[in-house]
Design a protein around this motif. Structure first.
Motif, short mmCIF file in Angstrom:
data_model
loop_
_atom_site.label_atom_id
_atom_site.label_comp_id
_atom_site.label_asym_id
_atom_site.label_seq_id
_atom_site.Cartn_x
_atom_site.Cartn_y
_atom_site.Cartn_z
N PHE A 75 -21.28 -3.34 53.40
CA PHE A 75 -20.63 -2.78 52.23
C PHE A 75 -19.14 -3.06 52.28
O PHE A 75 -18.56 -3.24 53.36
CB PHE A 75 -20.88 -1.27 52.09
N ASN A 76 -18.53 -3.12 51.11
CA ASN A 76 -17.08 -3.24 50.97
C ASN A 76 -16.61 -2.03 50.17
O ASN A 76 -17.38 -1.44 49.41
CB ASN A 76 -16.69 -4.51 50.20
N GLY A 112 -8.06 -1.18 40.45
CA GLY A 112 -6.75 -1.71 40.09
C GLY A 112 -6.05 -2.48 41.19
O GLY A 112 -4.96 -3.00 40.99
N GLN A 113 -6.65 -2.57 42.37
CA GLN A 113 -6.03 -3.28 43.50
C GLN A 113 -6.82 -4.55 43.80
O GLN A 113 -8.05 -4.55 43.77
CB GLN A 113 -6.01 -2.39 44.74
N GLU A 114 -6.11 -5.63 44.10
CA GLU A 114 -6.78 -6.89 44.42
C GLU A 114 -7.32 -6.89 45.85
O GLU A 114 -8.38 -7.45 46.12
CB GLU A 114 -5.82 -8.06 44.23
N GLU A 115 -6.58 -6.30 46.76
CA GLU A 115 -6.98 -6.31 48.17
C GLU A 115 -8.11 -5.32 48.43
O GLU A 115 -8.08 -4.19 47.97
CB GLU A 115 -5.78 -5.96 49.05
#
Length: 103
Positions: free
Chosen positions: A45-46, A51-54
């Motif tokens: 899982f991630n 709203g954040q790219e990282e």
């Protein structure tokens, strides 16, 4: 889920390129805990903050347990998936996912 003490548990299955996404809403400073139990070693899982790219957490690099103090108020998505090596073998995974927020 809303801020405060909250817990959520789900049991599901995935196969191929399918993913499952679970969204929690938390406040800065709360602790988010996520634990994945699975029958497939390539099931991970991630965690992403809206709203954040990282990516906040990458399970394939760091394992199936994660706990962090949230950096900001907002939505956090836990995405369960199979790694490409398992997809190529037509593998499937049965998993249970525990997620919780606490002050």
């Amino acid at each position: 889920m809303t801020a405060g003490k909250a817990a959520y548990s789900v049991q599901d299955k995935i196969k191929g390129y399918a993913t499952a996404a679970y969204t929690l809403t938390g406040k800065a400073g709360q602790t988010l805990g996520v634990k994945l139990k699975t029958n497939q070693a390539s099931n991970d899982f991630n965690i992403r903050q809206s709203g954040q790219e990282e990516t906040l957490f990458i399970g394939s690099n760091s394992g199936n347990n994660f706990e962090v103090k949230l950096p900001a108020d907002g939505e956090y998505t836990v995405q369960v998936y199979l790694m490409r090596n398992a997809v190529r073998r037509s593998a499937a995974a049965s998993y249970s996912l525990e997620m919780g927020l606490r002050d």
